[in-house]
Design a protein around this motif. Sequence first.
Motif, PDB file in Angstrom:
ATOM      1  N   GLY A  16      36.357  30.469  36.875  1.00  0.00           N
ATOM      2  CA  GLY A  16      36.975  31.459  35.995  1.00  0.00           C
ATOM      3  C   GLY A  16      38.177  32.161  36.602  1.00  0.00           C
ATOM      4  N   ILE A  17      38.819  31.545  37.577  1.00  0.00           N
ATOM      5  CA  ILE A  17      39.984  32.161  38.224  1.00  0.00           C
ATOM      6  C   ILE A  17      41.191  32.069  37.297  1.00  0.00           C
ATOM      7  N   GLU A  18      41.854  33.202  37.117  1.00  0.00           N
ATOM      8  CA  GLU A  18      43.085  33.278  36.326  1.00  0.00           C
ATOM      9  C   GLU A  18      44.221  33.716  37.243  1.00  0.00           C
ATOM     10  N   ILE A  19      45.340  33.022  37.168  1.00  0.00           N
ATOM     11  CA  ILE A  19      46.543  33.445  37.885  1.00  0.00           C
ATOM     12  C   ILE A  19      47.325  34.352  36.945  1.00  0.00           C
ATOM     13  N   LEU A  20      47.583  35.583  37.375  1.00  0.00           N
ATOM     14  CA  LEU A  20      48.274  36.571  36.543  1.00  0.00           C
ATOM     15  C   LEU A  20      49.758  36.676  36.847  1.00  0.00           C
ATOM     16  N   GLU A  21      50.115  36.370  38.086  1.00  0.00           N
ATOM     17  CA  GLU A  21      51.514  36.477  38.529  1.00  0.00           C
ATOM     18  C   GLU A  21      51.671  35.524  39.703  1.00  0.00           C
ATOM     19  N   ALA A  22      52.772  34.812  39.762  1.00  0.00           N
ATOM     20  CA  ALA A  22      52.937  33.863  40.868  1.00  0.00           C
ATOM     21  C   ALA A  22      54.395  33.721  41.280  1.00  0.00           C
ATOM     22  N   SER A  23      54.650  33.955  42.560  1.00  0.00           N
ATOM     23  CA  SER A  23      55.938  33.673  43.186  1.00  0.00           C
ATOM     24  C   SER A  23      55.635  33.242  44.611  1.00  0.00           C
ATOM     25  N   ALA A  24      56.635  32.755  45.316  1.00  0.00           N
ATOM     26  CA  ALA A  24      56.426  32.325  46.698  1.00  0.00           C
ATOM     27  C   ALA A  24      56.031  33.497  47.600  1.00  0.00           C
ATOM     28  N   GLU A  25      56.435  34.711  47.238  1.00  0.00           N
ATOM     29  CA  GLU A  25      56.153  35.884  48.051  1.00  0.00           C
ATOM     30  C   GLU A  25      54.823  36.541  47.736  1.00  0.00           C
ATOM     31  N   ARG A  26      54.389  36.451  46.456  1.00  0.00           N
ATOM     32  CA  ARG A  26      53.209  37.212  46.023  1.00  0.00           C
ATOM     33  C   ARG A  26      52.539  36.504  44.858  1.00  0.00           C
ATOM     34  N   VAL A  27      51.222  36.359  44.950  1.00  0.00           N
ATOM     35  CA  VAL A  27      50.441  35.770  43.870  1.00  0.00           C
ATOM     36  C   VAL A  27      49.290  36.716  43.556  1.00  0.00           C
ATOM     37  N   VAL A  28      49.067  36.987  42.259  1.00  0.00           N
ATOM     38  CA  VAL A  28      47.993  37.869  41.820  1.00  0.00           C
ATOM     39  C   VAL A  28      47.075  37.081  40.894  1.00  0.00           C
ATOM     40  N   GLY A  29      45.788  37.248  41.089  1.00  0.00           N
ATOM     41  CA  GLY A  29      44.826  36.579  40.222  1.00  0.00           C
ATOM     42  C   GLY A  29      43.524  37.356  40.173  1.00  0.00           C
ATOM     43  N   ARG A  30      42.647  36.911  39.271  1.00  0.00           N
ATOM     44  CA  ARG A  30      41.353  37.569  39.178  1.00  0.00           C
ATOM     45  C   ARG A  30      40.274  36.549  38.864  1.00  0.00           C
ATOM     46  N   MET A  31      39.014  36.983  39.084  1.00  0.00           N
ATOM     47  CA  MET A  31      37.874  36.109  38.907  1.00  0.00           C
ATOM     48  C   MET A  31      36.672  36.960  38.497  1.00  0.00           C
ATOM     49  N   PRO A  32      35.861  36.472  37.557  1.00  0.00           N
ATOM     50  CA  PRO A  32      34.658  37.235  37.206  1.00  0.00           C
ATOM     51  C   PRO A  32      33.633  37.161  38.337  1.00  0.00           C
ATOM     52  N   VAL A  33      32.888  38.238  38.501  1.00  0.00           N
ATOM     53  CA  VAL A  33      31.786  38.224  39.468  1.00  0.00           C
ATOM     54  C   VAL A  33      30.643  37.381  38.906  1.00  0.00           C
ATOM     55  N   GLU A  34      30.334  37.581  37.626  1.00  0.00           N
ATOM     56  CA  GLU A  34      29.242  36.835  36.992  1.00  0.00           C
ATOM     57  C   GLU A  34      29.506  35.334  37.082  1.00  0.00           C
ATOM     58  N   GLY A  35      28.499  34.598  37.495  1.00  0.00           N
ATOM     59  CA  GLY A  35      28.629  33.161  37.658  1.00  0.00           C
ATOM     60  C   GLY A  35      29.096  32.757  39.039  1.00  0.00           C
ATOM     61  N   ASN A  36      29.511  33.726  39.844  1.00  0.00           N
ATOM     62  CA  ASN A  36      30.009  33.462  41.198  1.00  0.00           C
ATOM     63  C   ASN A  36      29.233  34.285  42.237  1.00  0.00           C
ATOM     64  N   THR A  37      27.935  34.405  42.006  1.00  0.00           N
ATOM     65  CA  THR A  37      27.092  35.230  42.864  1.00  0.00           C
ATOM     66  C   THR A  37      26.134  34.384  43.691  1.00  0.00           C
ATOM     67  N   GLN A  38      25.598  35.009  44.725  1.00  0.00           N
ATOM     68  CA  GLN A  38      24.534  34.397  45.509  1.00  0.00           C
ATOM     69  C   GLN A  38      23.195  34.849  44.921  1.00  0.00           C
ATOM     70  N   PRO A  39      22.065  34.362  45.415  1.00  0.00           N
ATOM     71  CA  PRO A  39      20.768  34.643  44.772  1.00  0.00           C
ATOM     72  C   PRO A  39      20.410  36.120  44.597  1.00  0.00           C
ATOM     73  N   PHE A  40      20.998  37.015  45.384  1.00  0.00           N
ATOM     74  CA  PHE A  40      20.690  38.443  45.266  1.00  0.00           C
ATOM     75  C   PHE A  40      21.576  39.159  44.255  1.00  0.00           C
ATOM     76  N   GLY A  41      22.441  38.419  43.556  1.00  0.00           N
ATOM     77  CA  GLY A  41      23.288  39.018  42.532  1.00  0.00           C
ATOM     78  C   GLY A  41      24.603  39.585  43.042  1.00  0.00           C
ATOM     79  N   LEU A  42      24.906  39.349  44.314  1.00  0.00           N
ATOM     80  CA  LEU A  42      26.156  39.835  44.894  1.00  0.00           C
ATOM     81  C   LEU A  42      27.205  38.727  44.833  1.00  0.00           C
ATOM     82  N   LEU A  43      28.474  39.107  44.723  1.00  0.00           N
ATOM     83  CA  LEU A  43      29.558  38.139  44.774  1.00  0.00           C
ATOM     84  C   LEU A  43      29.394  37.278  46.018  1.00  0.00           C
ATOM     85  N   HIS A  44      29.396  35.978  45.848  1.00  0.00           N
ATOM     86  CA  HIS A  44      29.230  35.039  46.962  1.00  0.00           C
ATOM     87  C   HIS A  44      30.469  35.074  47.850  1.00  0.00           C
TER      88      HIS A  44
END
Length: 129
Positions: A16-44
Amino acid sequence: MSSMNAAGDHLHRRMGIEILEASAERVVGRMPVEGNTQPFGLLHGGASCVLAETLGSTGAALHAGAGRIAVGIEISATHHRSATSGHVTAVATRVHGGRTLATYEIEITDDLGRRVCTARLTCMLRDAE
């Protein structure tokens, strides 16, 4: 915008990674925590590394330019706090951009702006085959 958001069955899409802004100097993106967790419910921690490498590699590829590719050769990450819901946002900032190597520092924060992880990625730049 980067071709990273294009259709295809790639790891960044599965996570679920989304790239929001991209240049050679700076890249911004985001990802949901849900679906990307370890067994204890924390972000892996590995999910944070995938987010960091996705953004850093995108910046390195843009830095490398047409006819060249970027290949991650080293990543390190320090996990500062957990995230259990919402999204994490990452900002990859170039700290070195040469002809054969590019290095990015990636700061990952939660929805409240608290730092979750700090990563550093170095990519080797080479001609496409």
